[in-house]
Design an enzyme around this catalytic site. Structure first.
Site, short mmCIF file in Angstrom:
data_model
loop_
_atom_site.label_atom_id
_atom_site.label_comp_id
_atom_site.label_asym_id
_atom_site.label_seq_id
_atom_site.Cartn_x
_atom_site.Cartn_y
_atom_site.Cartn_z
N ASP A 73 2.44 -0.97 12.02
CA ASP A 73 1.11 -1.45 11.63
C ASP A 73 0.86 -2.90 12.06
OD1 ASP A 73 0.46 0.96 10.48
OD2 ASP A 73 1.20 0.39 8.50
N GLN B 84 4.91 9.18 7.19
CA GLN B 84 3.94 10.04 6.50
C GLN B 84 4.36 11.50 6.60
OE1 GLN B 84 0.10 9.03 8.16
NE2 GLN B 84 0.01 7.10 7.04
N LYS C 35 0.84 -1.21 0.00
CA LYS C 35 0.00 0.00 0.00
C LYS C 35 0.87 1.26 0.00
CE LYS C 35 -2.98 0.45 3.53
NZ LYS C 35 -2.68 1.66 4.32
N GLY D 127 -4.85 7.75 5.72
CA GLY D 127 -3.95 8.73 6.33
C GLY D 127 -2.75 9.00 5.44
C1 S3P Z 1 2.76 4.76 6.32
C2 S3P Z 1 3.38 5.13 7.47
C3 S3P Z 1 2.93 4.72 8.81
C4 S3P Z 1 1.93 3.58 8.75
C5 S3P Z 1 0.92 3.76 7.66
C6 S3P Z 1 1.60 3.86 6.31
C7 S3P Z 1 3.29 5.26 5.04
O1 S3P Z 1 2.30 5.83 9.43
O2 S3P Z 1 1.30 3.42 9.98
O3 S3P Z 1 0.00 2.69 7.64
O4 S3P Z 1 2.93 4.71 3.97
O5 S3P Z 1 4.08 6.20 5.07
P1 S3P Z 1 3.18 6.90 10.26
O6 S3P Z 1 4.19 7.36 9.32
O7 S3P Z 1 2.27 8.03 10.64
O8 S3P Z 1 3.69 6.15 11.45
#
Ligand code: S3P
Length: 445
Positions: A324, A173, A22, A98
């Protein structure tokens, strides 16, 4: 809302693949949009979260087409180039995602356009300040409701300043939002993260031609420097299977007696494999086979055989690499021998749901002893005895909570039901069919 019931299961056996990663799928669509020329994606995850990104990138001007490939769909993106995205004429609805919301806020922040981002009730309750504050530094402006939650209207700037920032949380993120914004800023964007988080954005930007360097600077921190305004060139990307989706099958096979499962073509980016380290410490029978590299990411096959696991204490330093996977690891801990303690896991409270509460309360209602503090989870394992089960668990608009309890149902005396299986579509389309094909007994009610 689709009620799904997971009944006690036979062993899980077979050799399979899981849907595409993903995190990499979102980034391939976004970076393809910011590149010049055609990007071709093989193995894109075609889930609700990623469909939201496809739609948003089209609204920002990307030409995205799908064709049939020799093994699955191919996705073609004809990018706009950095600086070339256009103002959308409607809101960008990012559903439950998110990653899509935060990364797209970063992209828009350094473009001279205005856009409004909305999401479902889960996404609209998640904190956005962590991404807005660093982007205010470069000159972007936001209209936000109290508490810095969605909906958010972004007024981007085409005269972005290069960022120089130390992040408070190790979040891929937030890091990615800052780096994507930095693409359209002059000079160097410099970012320090307190611990290394998944680096798919850095790898993919380099693969598309950006100049970017990373440096370990002590105490577990990492400094990333991006040279602004590069020319990104469209590339071919092969998306590996998602280790965060494989995680449900890995734990399912480890806890269901007699299981022997092979999952082929799984991404094993070293910043994503905390679950494998933890399971090995619990005594798991796991083999990583045929390690190879594809489009700048490591890939392997994973062989899993049933084995009685033992409880462990997981240090806070492992949080970024298995962020995750705590929900599914708490299922493994529930049937392990002895007690497990997960330390430093407060971030789980701001995921698609408050996952600390969802695990502690759901497990209790299935007959497992748990304890939480603001920042930790303790689980007393049954030592291999089946747990009582028999409960109906609220999915809380959270795919990983839904799938975790369906896996626990494999080894419960009484079936476990989840009140809503629909969130599974955000990351793992076909999960129920795949599980049943391997030997599970899950039914839609
Ligand atoms: C993700 C980063 C993680 C993860 C999310 C996917 C990404 O979040 O929990 O499911 O693709 O960058 P955080 O970066 O907020 O920890």
């Amino acid at each position: 809302m689709t009620l799904i019931c997971s009944n006690p299961s036979n062993s899980l056996n077979g050799s399979i693949t899981v849907p595409g990663d993903k995190s990499i799928s979102h980034r391939a669509l976004m970076i393809g949009t910011l590149a010049i020329g055609e990007t071709i994606i093989h193995g894109l995850l075609e889930s609700e979260d990623v469909k939201a990104t496809i739609k948003a990138m089209r609204q920002l001007g990307a030409d995205i087409r799908q064709t049939d490939g020799p093994d699955g769909n191919l996705w073609h993106i004809f990018g706009r180039g950095i600086g070339g995205i256009v103002e959308p004429n409607n809101v960008l609805d990012l559903g439950n995602s998110g990653t899509a919301a935060r990364l797209i806020i970063g992209i828009i922040a350094s473009h001279n356009i205005t856009a409004t981002i909305i999401g479902d009730p889960s996404l609209s309750s998640r904190p956005m300040q962590r991404v807005l504050d660093p982007l205010r530094n470069i000159g972007a402006q936001f209209v936000v409701r109290a508490g810095d939650k969605l909906p958010i209207t972004i007024s981007g700037t085409n005269q972005a300043l290069p960022n120089n920032i130390t992040l408070k949380v190790a979040s891929a993120q937030v890091k990615s939002a800052v780096l994507l914004a930095g693409l359209n800023a002059p000079g160097h964007t410099v970012l320090i993260e307190p611990r290394p988080s998944r680096d798919h954005t850095e790898r993919m930007l380099s693969y598309f031609g950006a100049k970017l360097s990373t440096e370990d600077i002590g105490n577990g921190s990492r400094k990333i420097t991006l040279v602004g305004q590069p020319e990104l060139t469209g590339r071919k990307i092969i998306v590996p299977g998602d280790i965060s989706s494989a995680a449900f099958l890995i734990v399912g096979a480890l806890i269901t007696p007699g299981s022997n499962l092979k999952i082929k073509n799984v991404g094993i980016n070293p910043l994503r494999t905390g679950l494998l380290d933890s399971l090995k410490e619990m005594g798991a029978n796991l083999k990583i086979l045929k390690v190879r590299e594809n489009s700048s990411e490591q890939v392997a096959d994973i062989q899993i055989k049933y084995k009685q696991l033992k409880g462990i204490t997981i240090p806070a330093t492992r949080v970024p690499s298995m962020i995750d996977e705590y929900p599914i690891l708490s299922i493994a801990a529930s049937v392990a021998q002895g007690t497990s303690v997960f330390k430093g896991v407060g971030e789980l409270r701001v995921k698609e749901s408050d996952r600390l509460t969802a695990m502690a309360e759901g497990l209790k209602s299935c007959g497992v002893m748990t304890k939480t503090t603001t920042n930790s989870l303790t689980i007393v394992g049954t030592g291999g005895d089946p747990i009582d089960g028999g409960a109906t668990i609220a999915s809380r608009l959270d795919h990983r909570i839904a799938m975790s309890y369906l896996i626990l149902g494999l080894v419960s005396k009484n079936p476990i039901t989840i009140d809503d299986g629909d969130p599974i579509e955000t990351s793992f389309p076909g999960f129920i069919n795949l599980m049943n094909q391997l030997g599970a007994n899950m039914e839609l009610k």
